[in-house]
Design an enzyme around this catalytic site. Structure first.
Site, PDB file in Angstrom:
ATOM      1  CB  ALA A  22      17.843  29.651 -61.748  1.00 21.68           C
ATOM      2  N   GLY A  35      17.455  24.488 -61.537  1.00 22.97           N
ATOM      3  CA  GLY A  35      18.902  24.456 -61.774  1.00 22.97           C
ATOM      4  C   GLY A  35      19.635  23.484 -60.865  1.00 22.97           C
ATOM      5  CD  GLU A  59      18.125  23.062 -65.593  1.00 24.20           C
ATOM      6  OE1 GLU A  59      18.061  24.014 -64.775  1.00 24.20           O
ATOM      7  OE2 GLU A  59      17.938  23.211 -66.809  1.00 24.20           O
ATOM      8  CD  GLU A 111      13.149  24.742 -64.367  1.00 30.04           C
ATOM      9  OE1 GLU A 111      12.381  23.762 -64.284  1.00 30.04           O
ATOM     10  OE2 GLU A 111      14.377  24.654 -64.168  1.00 30.04           O
TER      11      GLU A 111
HETATM   12  N1  COA Z   1      15.586  31.493 -55.790  1.00 27.87           N
HETATM   13  C1  COA Z   1      15.703  32.471 -54.867  1.00 27.87           C
HETATM   14  N2  COA Z   1      15.420  32.280 -53.570  1.00 27.87           N
HETATM   15  C2  COA Z   1      15.008  31.063 -53.187  1.00 27.87           C
HETATM   16  C3  COA Z   1      14.861  30.006 -54.098  1.00 27.87           C
HETATM   17  C4  COA Z   1      15.170  30.255 -55.461  1.00 27.87           C
HETATM   18  N3  COA Z   1      15.092  29.300 -56.397  1.00 27.87           N
HETATM   19  N4  COA Z   1      14.413  28.909 -53.430  1.00 27.87           N
HETATM   20  C5  COA Z   1      14.295  29.285 -52.142  1.00 27.87           C
HETATM   21  N5  COA Z   1      14.654  30.582 -51.996  1.00 27.87           N
HETATM   22  C6  COA Z   1      14.672  31.377 -50.761  1.00 27.87           C
HETATM   23  C7  COA Z   1      13.260  31.763 -50.308  1.00 27.87           C
HETATM   24  O1  COA Z   1      12.822  32.898 -51.017  1.00 27.87           O
HETATM   25  C8  COA Z   1      13.519  32.024 -48.856  1.00 27.87           C
HETATM   26  O2  COA Z   1      14.164  33.273 -48.720  1.00 27.87           O
HETATM   27  P1  COA Z   1      13.677  34.327 -47.574  1.00 27.87           P
HETATM   28  O3  COA Z   1      13.918  33.591 -46.276  1.00 27.87           O
HETATM   29  O4  COA Z   1      14.581  35.505 -47.768  1.00 27.87           O
HETATM   30  O5  COA Z   1      12.233  34.575 -47.828  1.00 27.87           O
HETATM   31  C9  COA Z   1      14.551  30.967 -48.482  1.00 27.87           C
HETATM   32  O6  COA Z   1      15.181  30.587 -49.709  1.00 27.87           O
HETATM   33  C10 COA Z   1      13.952  29.734 -47.852  1.00 27.87           C
HETATM   34  O7  COA Z   1      12.970  29.220 -48.728  1.00 27.87           O
HETATM   35  P2  COA Z   1      11.456  28.903 -48.294  1.00 27.87           P
HETATM   36  O8  COA Z   1      10.601  28.988 -49.506  1.00 27.87           O
HETATM   37  O9  COA Z   1      11.072  29.767 -47.136  1.00 27.87           O
HETATM   38  O10 COA Z   1      11.614  27.414 -47.786  1.00 27.87           O
HETATM   39  P3  COA Z   1      10.486  26.290 -47.745  1.00 27.87           P
HETATM   40  O11 COA Z   1      11.073  25.150 -46.983  1.00 27.87           O
HETATM   41  O12 COA Z   1       9.198  26.853 -47.277  1.00 27.87           O
HETATM   42  O13 COA Z   1      10.263  25.832 -49.272  1.00 27.87           O
HETATM   43  C11 COA Z   1      10.994  25.171 -51.481  1.00 27.87           C
HETATM   44  C12 COA Z   1      11.303  25.187 -49.961  1.00 27.87           C
HETATM   45  C13 COA Z   1      12.220  24.611 -52.150  1.00 27.87           C
HETATM   46  C14 COA Z   1       9.787  24.275 -51.752  1.00 27.87           C
HETATM   47  C15 COA Z   1      10.713  26.614 -51.944  1.00 27.87           C
HETATM   48  O14 COA Z   1      11.748  27.465 -51.474  1.00 27.87           O
HETATM   49  C16 COA Z   1      10.643  26.759 -53.452  1.00 27.87           C
HETATM   50  O15 COA Z   1       9.647  26.389 -54.041  1.00 27.87           O
HETATM   51  N6  COA Z   1      11.687  27.333 -54.057  1.00 27.87           N
HETATM   52  C17 COA Z   1      11.704  27.604 -55.478  1.00 27.87           C
HETATM   53  C18 COA Z   1      11.970  26.344 -56.262  1.00 27.87           C
HETATM   54  C19 COA Z   1      11.941  26.647 -57.755  1.00 27.87           C
HETATM   55  O16 COA Z   1      10.929  27.006 -58.319  1.00 27.87           O
HETATM   56  N7  COA Z   1      13.124  26.451 -58.393  1.00 27.87           N
HETATM   57  C20 COA Z   1      13.253  26.638 -59.802  1.00 27.87           C
HETATM   58  C21 COA Z   1      13.617  28.028 -60.145  1.00 27.87           C
HETATM   59  S1  COA Z   1      13.709  28.237 -61.878  1.00 27.87           S
END
Ligand code: COA
Length: 262
Positions: free
Chosen positions: A67, A112, A115, A135
């Site tokens: 999400a 999500g 999910e 989460e």
């Molecule tokens: N919501 C909003 N933005 C997200 C996102 C999310 N769930 N997951 C990634 N992004 C965005 C990042 O903020 C970043 O945006 P920016 O370039 O404007 O800063 C872009 O996507 C790229 O992500 P980044 O974190 O730089 O990539 P990464 O390869 O270093 O890491 C993940 C990848 C997936 C490990 C990391 O993005 C992450 O942990 N995301 C969240 C996962 C999460 O907690 N999901 C559950 C949400 S309830």
């Protein structure tokens, strides 16, 4: 139907590929994506020529990374519950489609995203796919069905470990615990393999496929005797169909079955 966050392509065989298209945000599910997924489920349900649906994510890194955390930061108790209800309804509408829905998981499937993949009927993944319900790390719980579908797919103990630790699991482990049906080879073509699976199902009787999907969905939490009674009704429907007449005749006549629409 025009979508702002989804790309939709439908091939001549009626296999639709819907791609969540926010690669700069790793295809995170904001309100627009959820609304598009709900509209997609409606379009697919209303379009007889669409016979299978494949869901995937744009770009090389992510299926869906969860999400949208930017949106989550702003919600409170009532708006959070409403957000979950809306997302759940969209995913449930996809899950209840009477045609095969296949997740082609091409990278991160977190929160999500995991999910959404679980709401699909089948999951095929690339070796770099990563799954998880992180989460808890945000002080949250899954709101789009993670606490409901994960235990049903992998068992309560494994599900609780994934939910409580928030750890990411790799494609190989996901396959071992039944979270994905299959991991393709490193040099494989994910969409081609998902389409091949869809094509194999489309060669079957469409009513039989729809009855299997409906029966497996409905029986999940019923007592055994009630579930068996429902199965008997669905079996009767299949027995009364022209599809079954063709399938059984073809076997007895030692020829391939030709089903309506296949
Ligand atoms: N919501 C909003 N933005 C997200 C996102 C999310 N769930 N997951 C990634 N992004 C965005 C990042 O903020 C970043 O945006 P920016 O370039 O404007 O800063 C872009 O996507 C790229 O992500 P980044 O974190 O730089 O990539 P990464 O390869 O270093 O890491 C993940 C990848 C997936 C490990 C990391 O993005 C992450 O942990 N995301 C969240 C996962 C999460 O907690 N999901 C559950 C949400 S309830």
């Amino acid at each position: 139907m025009a979508y702002s966050t989804l790309l939709l392509e439908i091939d001549d065989a009626g296999i639709a590929v819907a791609t969540v298209n926010r690669p700069d945000k790793l295809n995170a599910l904001n309100a627009e994506v959820i609304a598009d997924l709900a509209a997609l489920a409606e379009e697919v349900a209303d379009t007889a020529t669409i016979r299978a649906l494949i869901l995937t994510g744009a770009g090389p890194k992510a299926f869906v990374a969860g999400a949208d955390i930017g949106e989550l930061a702003a919600v409170g108790e009532a708006s959070g519950a409403a957000l979950a209800t809306t997302g759940q309804a969209a995913f449930r509408a996809l899950e209840r489609l009477p045609i095969p829905v296949i997740a082609a998981v091409n990278g991160f499937a977190l929160g999500g995203g995991c999910e959404l993949a679980m709401a699909c009927h089948l999951r095929i993944a690339t070796p770099n796919a990563r799954f998880g319900q992180p989460e808890v790390k945000l002080g949250l719980i899954p709101g789009y069905g993670g606490t409901v579908r994960l235990p049903r797919l992998v068992g309560r103990g494994r599900a609780l470990e994934i939910l409580l630790t928030g750890r990411m699991i790799g494609a190989e482990e996901a396959e071992r615990i039944g979270l994905v049906n299959r991991v393709i080879a490193a040099d494989g073509d994910l969409l081609a393999e998902a389409k091949a699976t869809a094509t194999a199902i489309l060669a079957m009787g469409p009513l039989a496929v729809a009855l299997c999907l409906g029966q497996v969905d409905r029986q999940a939490d019923l007592p055994v005797d009630e579930a068996l009674a429902l199965e008997a009704v669905a079996f009767g429907r299949a027995c009364g169909s022209s599809e079954k007449a063709e399938g059984t005749s073809a076997f007895l006549e030692k020829r391939p079955a030709v089903f309506h629409g296949s």
